[in-house]
Scaffold this motif. Structure first.
Motif, PDB file in Angstrom:
ATOM      1  N   ALA A 141       0.808  -1.220   0.000  1.00  0.00           N
ATOM      2  CA  ALA A 141       0.000   0.000   0.000  1.00  0.00           C
ATOM      3  C   ALA A 141       0.842   1.270   0.000  1.00  0.00           C
ATOM      4  O   ALA A 141       0.558   2.220  -0.749  1.00  0.00           O
ATOM      5  N   PHE A 142       1.907   1.300   0.823  1.00  0.00           N
ATOM      6  CA  PHE A 142       2.678   2.537   0.940  1.00  0.00           C
ATOM      7  C   PHE A 142       3.496   2.839  -0.311  1.00  0.00           C
ATOM      8  O   PHE A 142       3.848   3.993  -0.549  1.00  0.00           O
ATOM      9  N   ARG A 143       3.787   1.814  -1.103  1.00  0.00           N
ATOM     10  CA  ARG A 143       4.441   2.115  -2.381  1.00  0.00           C
ATOM     11  C   ARG A 143       3.566   3.062  -3.190  1.00  0.00           C
ATOM     12  O   ARG A 143       4.064   4.049  -3.757  1.00  0.00           O
ATOM     13  N   TYR A 144       2.268   2.817  -3.243  1.00  0.00           N
ATOM     14  CA  TYR A 144       1.378   3.634  -4.071  1.00  0.00           C
ATOM     15  C   TYR A 144       1.006   4.949  -3.401  1.00  0.00           C
ATOM     16  O   TYR A 144       0.781   5.960  -4.091  1.00  0.00           O
ATOM     17  N   TYR A 145       0.985   4.984  -2.072  1.00  0.00           N
ATOM     18  CA  TYR A 145       0.788   6.265  -1.397  1.00  0.00           C
ATOM     19  C   TYR A 145       1.973   7.205  -1.685  1.00  0.00           C
ATOM     20  O   TYR A 145       1.785   8.391  -1.960  1.00  0.00           O
ATOM     21  N   TRP A 146       3.177   6.646  -1.608  1.00  0.00           N
ATOM     22  CA  TRP A 146       4.367   7.442  -1.915  1.00  0.00           C
ATOM     23  C   TRP A 146       4.372   7.893  -3.378  1.00  0.00           C
ATOM     24  O   TRP A 146       4.807   9.009  -3.684  1.00  0.00           O
ATOM     25  N   MET A 147       3.900   7.030  -4.277  1.00  0.00           N
ATOM     26  CA  MET A 147       3.895   7.378  -5.703  1.00  0.00           C
ATOM     27  C   MET A 147       3.021   8.589  -5.989  1.00  0.00           C
ATOM     28  O   MET A 147       3.362   9.433  -6.827  1.00  0.00           O
ATOM     29  N   TRP A 161     -11.161   2.951 -15.795  1.00  0.00           N
ATOM     30  CA  TRP A 161      -9.916   3.313 -15.112  1.00  0.00           C
ATOM     31  C   TRP A 161      -9.811   2.609 -13.756  1.00  0.00           C
ATOM     32  O   TRP A 161      -8.753   2.073 -13.405  1.00  0.00           O
ATOM     33  N   LEU A 162     -10.912   2.621 -12.998  1.00  0.00           N
ATOM     34  CA  LEU A 162     -10.900   1.980 -11.678  1.00  0.00           C
ATOM     35  C   LEU A 162     -10.679   0.478 -11.802  1.00  0.00           C
ATOM     36  O   LEU A 162      -9.891  -0.112 -11.050  1.00  0.00           O
ATOM     37  N   LEU A 163     -11.349  -0.154 -12.767  1.00  0.00           N
ATOM     38  CA  LEU A 163     -11.246  -1.602 -12.932  1.00  0.00           C
ATOM     39  C   LEU A 163      -9.847  -2.028 -13.333  1.00  0.00           C
ATOM     40  O   LEU A 163      -9.215  -2.858 -12.653  1.00  0.00           O
ATOM     41  N   GLY A 166      -4.270  -4.029 -12.817  1.00  0.00           N
ATOM     42  CA  GLY A 166      -2.884  -3.855 -13.241  1.00  0.00           C
ATOM     43  C   GLY A 166      -1.930  -3.394 -12.162  1.00  0.00           C
ATOM     44  O   GLY A 166      -0.725  -3.673 -12.229  1.00  0.00           O
ATOM     45  N   PHE A 167      -2.429  -2.684 -11.164  1.00  0.00           N
ATOM     46  CA  PHE A 167      -1.581  -2.209 -10.069  1.00  0.00           C
ATOM     47  C   PHE A 167      -1.915  -2.905  -8.750  1.00  0.00           C
ATOM     48  O   PHE A 167      -1.024  -3.338  -8.028  1.00  0.00           O
ATOM     49  N   GLY A 168      -3.210  -2.987  -8.416  1.00  0.00           N
ATOM     50  CA  GLY A 168      -3.616  -3.530  -7.125  1.00  0.00           C
ATOM     51  C   GLY A 168      -3.375  -5.022  -6.982  1.00  0.00           C
ATOM     52  O   GLY A 168      -2.577  -5.457  -6.155  1.00  0.00           O
ATOM     53  N   ILE A 169      -4.054  -5.810  -7.797  1.00  0.00           N
ATOM     54  CA  ILE A 169      -3.916  -7.268  -7.722  1.00  0.00           C
ATOM     55  C   ILE A 169      -2.485  -7.684  -8.040  1.00  0.00           C
ATOM     56  O   ILE A 169      -1.924  -8.571  -7.391  1.00  0.00           O
ATOM     57  N   PHE A 170      -1.885  -7.033  -9.022  1.00  0.00           N
ATOM     58  CA  PHE A 170      -0.496  -7.331  -9.396  1.00  0.00           C
ATOM     59  C   PHE A 170       0.454  -7.175  -8.210  1.00  0.00           C
ATOM     60  O   PHE A 170       1.167  -8.114  -7.832  1.00  0.00           O
ATOM     61  N   TYR A 171       0.453  -6.015  -7.576  1.00  0.00           N
ATOM     62  CA  TYR A 171       1.487  -5.764  -6.571  1.00  0.00           C
ATOM     63  C   TYR A 171       1.180  -6.403  -5.235  1.00  0.00           C
ATOM     64  O   TYR A 171       2.101  -6.776  -4.491  1.00  0.00           O
ATOM     65  N   ALA A 172      -0.096  -6.540  -4.917  1.00  0.00           N
ATOM     66  CA  ALA A 172      -0.452  -7.249  -3.685  1.00  0.00           C
ATOM     67  C   ALA A 172       0.041  -8.695  -3.754  1.00  0.00           C
ATOM     68  O   ALA A 172       0.535  -9.245  -2.765  1.00  0.00           O
ATOM     69  N   SER A 205      -6.156   3.300  -8.576  1.00  0.00           N
ATOM     70  CA  SER A 205      -5.987   2.094  -7.755  1.00  0.00           C
ATOM     71  C   SER A 205      -6.101   2.396  -6.254  1.00  0.00           C
ATOM     72  O   SER A 205      -6.125   1.475  -5.434  1.00  0.00           O
ATOM     73  N   LEU A 206      -6.193   3.678  -5.879  1.00  0.00           N
ATOM     74  CA  LEU A 206      -6.223   4.057  -4.462  1.00  0.00           C
ATOM     75  C   LEU A 206      -7.367   3.413  -3.675  1.00  0.00           C
ATOM     76  O   LEU A 206      -7.152   3.026  -2.516  1.00  0.00           O
ATOM     77  N   PRO A 207      -8.580   3.299  -4.228  1.00  0.00           N
ATOM     78  CA  PRO A 207      -9.632   2.624  -3.446  1.00  0.00           C
ATOM     79  C   PRO A 207      -9.224   1.227  -2.995  1.00  0.00           C
ATOM     80  O   PRO A 207      -9.524   0.827  -1.855  1.00  0.00           O
ATOM     81  N   PHE A 208      -8.523   0.489  -3.858  1.00  0.00           N
ATOM     82  CA  PHE A 208      -8.051  -0.852  -3.499  1.00  0.00           C
ATOM     83  C   PHE A 208      -7.080  -0.777  -2.331  1.00  0.00           C
ATOM     84  O   PHE A 208      -7.181  -1.549  -1.365  1.00  0.00           O
TER      85      PHE A 208
END
Length: 303
Positions: free
Chosen positions: A40-46, A74-76, A81-87, A199-202
């Motif tokens: 999560a913090f990777r994307y908050y920092w981004m 965009w949300l889907l 591409g970012f949420g499921i991938f990086y989790a 991807s922030l909602p995820f």
């Protein structure tokens, strides 16, 4: 320098920065950090890193207007591409060394090809040569798993492999769908920020779960996630998006650019041995790595 050569060089450079993900995620896991905060913090920092760049380039408002027209898509695809991938990648880091995850991750090359008929009609068919080179990479990944299968339980092996397999399909699916959606009308950094924002909602939902289940991240983890965001989230992803955008209409060249990510194996292995003092892989694993790299070179030179 031809477009193909430039796109491949950008792909290799992005792989160098992407390798930081595997090394630092493993470091955080060994230090007792939760995979939830690593992700999560990777994307908050981004968001914090990219927002000033878009404001300075006056690209934020045009991006937001574009996103508002197809917000659901965009949300889907950003969540995929970012949420499921990086989790998936951060979860797997709790159960296997980074270089092994980087090797398994190369299945994304085959995944990208498999998605071509699913994503939509293509005017260009992939050659058997391209498929054969991808199968070489897949064989190398299989070889790599054999020593790991002997040393860990079946449960831990599945926990390290299955999330990476899911991530390997999620990343190219989200990336390619967004390329179709934007049609080259946005810059690489606009698409990167837009997908991060969407991807922030995820990540917020995952963070709420993290607060309930895990302890909050410490200063060391926050610092390491910052470097992951800077090196992998911003630099590597921007370079990779730029490379794939250059060849988005050519399926063979797109497959070759995606194949450059195999060099992450070398970079991740070097990083773990030099920085984390991880044991050097045995000869069986080295053979698997060599096969993966051979497949990547054939892809890049012959596709």
């Amino acid at each position: 320098m031809t477009i193909k050569t430039k796109s491949i060089l950008l792909g290799i450079l992005s792989a160098l920065f992407f390798a930081a993900t595997f090394v630092l995620n493993r470091s955080m896991s060994l230090g007792g950090g939760s995979w939830i905060w690593s992700a999560a913090f990777r994307y908050y920092w981004m968001i914090a890193l990219l927002l000033p760049i878009l404001l300075a380039r006056k690209e934020l408002l045009p991006l937001l207007r574009t996103m508002s027209k197809q917000l659901g898509a965009w949300l889907l695809w950003s969540t995929v591409g970012f949420g499921i991938f990086y989790a998936g990648l951060t979860y797997a880091a709790s159960f296997a060394p980074g270089w092994l995850l980087a090797s398994t991750w190369q299945i994304t090359i085959i995944a990208g090809m498999c998605l071509v008929p699913i994503i939509g009609p293509s005017h260009e068919k992939l050659s058997w040569k391209t498929i054969f080179f991808s199968l070489i990479i897949l064989f190398g990944v299989f070889i790599l798993q054999i020593p790991q299968a002997k040393s860990v339980s079946t449960t831990d092996l599945l926990k390290s492999i299955l999330p990476v397999l899911i991530a390997a399909f999620a990343y190219p699916l989200g990336n390619r769908k967004m390329m179709q959606l934007t049609q080259g009308k946005l810059s690489a950094i606009q698409r990167l920020f837009g997908m991060t924002l969407a991807s922030l909602p995820f990540w917020i939902v995952l963070s709420v779960y993290g607060v309930a289940q895990e302890s909050l991240p410490n200063q060391s983890m926050l610092l390491q996630t910052f470097f992951v965001a800077l090196l992998s989230g911003v630099a590597a992803t921007w370079l990779f998006f730029k490379a794939t955008d250059m060849v988005r209409t050519d399926q063979k060249r797109l497959a070759a650019v995606e194949a450059t990510q195999s060099t992450e194996v070398i970079f991740a292995l070097a990083g773990e041995v030099l920085i984390l003092h991880a044991p050097f892989p045995d000869w069986f694993s080295l053979v698997g790595i060599a096969i993966v790299i051979l497949g990547m070179l054939l892809h890049s030179c012959k596709s």
